[in-house]
Design a protein around this motif. Structure first.
Motif, PDB file in Angstrom:
ATOM      1  N   ASP A  23      51.511  56.675 -25.110  1.00  0.00           N
ATOM      2  CA  ASP A  23      50.364  56.585 -24.734  1.00  0.00           C
ATOM      3  C   ASP A  23      50.226  54.823 -24.379  1.00  0.00           C
ATOM      4  OD1 ASP A  23      49.888  58.991 -24.049  1.00  0.00           O
ATOM      5  OD2 ASP A  23      48.643  59.336 -25.965  1.00  0.00           O
ATOM      6  N   PRO A  32      47.426  56.749 -19.264  1.00  0.00           N
ATOM      7  CA  PRO A  32      46.241  56.063 -18.639  1.00  0.00           C
ATOM      8  C   PRO A  32      46.690  54.599 -18.107  1.00  0.00           C
ATOM      9  CG  PRO A  32      45.390  57.275 -20.567  1.00  0.00           C
ATOM     10  CD  PRO A  32      46.961  57.154 -20.647  1.00  0.00           C
ATOM     11  N   GLN A  76      41.802  58.641 -10.819  1.00  0.00           N
ATOM     12  CA  GLN A  76      42.367  59.249 -12.188  1.00  0.00           C
ATOM     13  C   GLN A  76      42.039  58.370 -13.302  1.00  0.00           C
ATOM     14  OE1 GLN A  76      46.276  61.415 -12.873  1.00  0.00           O
ATOM     15  NE2 GLN A  76      46.715  59.762 -14.115  1.00  0.00           N
ATOM     16  N   ASP A  77      42.020  56.849 -13.157  1.00  0.00           N
ATOM     17  CA  ASP A  77      42.135  56.027 -14.302  1.00  0.00           C
ATOM     18  C   ASP A  77      41.135  55.017 -14.021  1.00  0.00           C
ATOM     19  OD1 ASP A  77      43.849  57.425 -15.686  1.00  0.00           O
ATOM     20  OD2 ASP A  77      45.681  56.531 -14.758  1.00  0.00           O
ATOM     21  N   ASP A 109      45.523  50.875 -16.917  1.00  0.00           N
ATOM     22  CA  ASP A 109      44.502  49.992 -17.207  1.00  0.00           C
ATOM     23  C   ASP A 109      44.486  48.927 -16.189  1.00  0.00           C
ATOM     24  OD1 ASP A 109      43.606  50.644 -19.983  1.00  0.00           O
ATOM     25  OD2 ASP A 109      45.686  50.184 -20.334  1.00  0.00           O
TER      26      ASP A 109
END
Length: 339
Positions: free
Chosen positions: A79, A136, A161-162, A138
C-alpha cells in the motif's frame, strides 16, 4: 453534384477529426522557450514536419513485433513505503512509492495509445500491474500530452477512484479541465512544487499535440523528485541535447534515473524527439546517475526498430562504455525495485 459533395466530405473528414482532437494551448507571457503561441525546444531543435511524416510512413521498414499476453504480471504492490520503491508497469509508466506517497508517471492502461479504441498502436504486452491492484494514488506526473503518455481514459479512472493531484507541464491542465480533472499543478521548466516530496519540472526536447491545430501549444518536460536525501529523475520523452548536462549540474547527482531507450529508428526521423540506447547511456552520465532504469520500450510499436532491439542495443552500448549492466538495468514489468 452529389459526387462532388461526397468527395469533399471524404477529403475534409480527416481534417475535421484532427481539428476536433486538438487540445487547448497555454496562455501566458513570452519566455525564452515560449513565443506567446508555441513552445520551443532547447537550441530551437524542431520535430519533423508533415512531409517528413509522409516520407517515413511510405518508406517504413519496421522490425517484427509479437503480441505477447502470456507474459507474467507482477504481484499486488504494497500500500505504501517510506523507502523508495520503483515498479515498472511498462512503456513510460512507473509506480513510485516513497515517503508514504504513491505516484504514477504517464499512466497508460488502455489497449491502444490512440484517440480511438479500434485503431492506433496496440499494446503488445499487458501492464505489469493490474489496474485493480494499484494502491491509492496520491499524485500523477505527466510529461506531455501525446497519447502514449497522456491516456485520458486511464486518467479519468484514477481521478474517479483516488482523486490524486496531477502535476503537469504548462497548458496540459486546460485539457484535463475539459474532462473535469481540476486538481492540477502546472509547472514550467525549473519550477517546483512540494507534495511531501519536492518535485521540479526539467527541460526536454520533444513536441506536443493531440490533433492538427495544437502543435507545441503545451509544454513537455521531465521531473526530478527528492525527499531531501535521495533524488530520482524521470526524463519523460526526449531527444538528446546538452540540457541534460545542465540538469546534472543544477539538480544532480541522481540516485535513480528513469531514462527512455526506445522508438529511435529511423534516426533521421526520430532523433529530434527520441534518444537511442547509446544516447540514454550518455544521459545516465550527464545527470550523474548512480543507477538508471530503462523505459519507453517493448510495449507499443511506435518506430521501426523491432521488439527487443532497444534492449539489445542498450546491453551492447553498456559493454562498449565499460558500464556494468546493474548500473543501467532493463526492468522486469511488475517487479518492485527497492532503494
Amino acid at each position: 453534384m452529389i459526387y462532388a459533395v461526397i468527395a469533399l466530405v471524404i477529403v475534409a473528414f480527416p481534417f475535421l477529426v484532427g481539428i476536433s482532437l486538438s487540445a487547448p494551448g497555454h496562455k501566458g507571457p513570452k519566455t525564452d522557450h515560449f513565443n506567446g503561441t508555441q513552445f520551443i525546444n532547447p537550441g530551437g531543435i524542431k520535430a519533423k514536419g508533415f512531409s517528413d511524416v509522409l516520407r517515413w510512413m511510405f518508406s517504413r521498414d519496421q522490425g517484427a513485433w509479437k503480441y505477447n499476453y502470456e507474459t507474467s504480471i507482477g504481484p499486488k504492490p504494497v500500500d505504501s513505503s517510506t523507502d523508495l520503491v520503483v515498479t515498472f508497469v511498462n512503456h513510460s509508466t512507473f509506480l513510485i512509492q516513497w515517503n508514504n506517497l504513491n505516484l504514477l508517471t504517464d499512466p497508460v492502461w488502455s489497449e491502444r495509445c490512440s484517440p480511438y479504441s479500434f485503431a492506433g498502436p496496440r499494446r503488445m504486452r499487458p501492464p505489469g500491474i493490474r489496474f485493480e491492484d494499484l494502491p491509492p494514488i496520491d499524485a500523477i506526473l505527466l510529461s506531455h500530452n501525446h497519447y502514449d503518455h497522456l491516456d485520458i481514459t486511464t486518467l479519468k479512472r484514477i481521478h474517479q477512484q483516488d482523486d490524486p493531484v496531477f502535476i503537469v507541464p504548462l497548458g496540459v491542465e486546460r485539457y484535463l479541465a475539459q474532462h473535469d480533472i481540476t486538481k492540477c499543478v502546472s509547472l514550467d521548466w525549473w519550477q517546483s512544487t512540494s507534495i511531501g516530496l519536492d518535485i521540479m519540472a526539467t527541460p526536454a526536447q520533444h513536441f506536443s499535440s493531440r490533433g492538427m491545430l495544437d502543435r507545441d501549444k503545451t509544454l513537455w518536460c521531465g521531473y526530478t523528485l527528492t525527499n531531501g536525501e535521495q533524488k530520482l529523475y524521470f526524463a519523460g520523452d526526449s531527444g538528446y541535447g546538452d540540457f541534460f548536462k545542465e540538469i546534472g549540474k543544477k539538480a544532480g547527482p541522481m540516485d535513480v534515473s528513469l531514462i527512455p531507450i526506445g522508438a529511435y529508428q529511423p534516426k533521421w526521423f526520430m532523433s529530434p524527439i527520441h534518444v537511442s540506447p547509446d544516447q540514454a547511456i550518455q544521459i545516465h552520465r550527464d545527470v550523474k546517475s548512480k543507477k538508471s532504469i530503462a523505459m519507453h520500450f517493448g510495449t507499443f510499436p511506435l518506430a521501426d526498430e523491432g521488439q527487443g532491439k532497444a534492449e539489445e542495443d542498450l546491453i551492447l552500448g553498456l559493454e562498449k562504455s565499460g558500464i556494468e549492466q546493474k548500473q543501467f538495468v532493463i526492468p522486469e514489468e511488475g517487479e518492485p525495485i527497492s532503494f
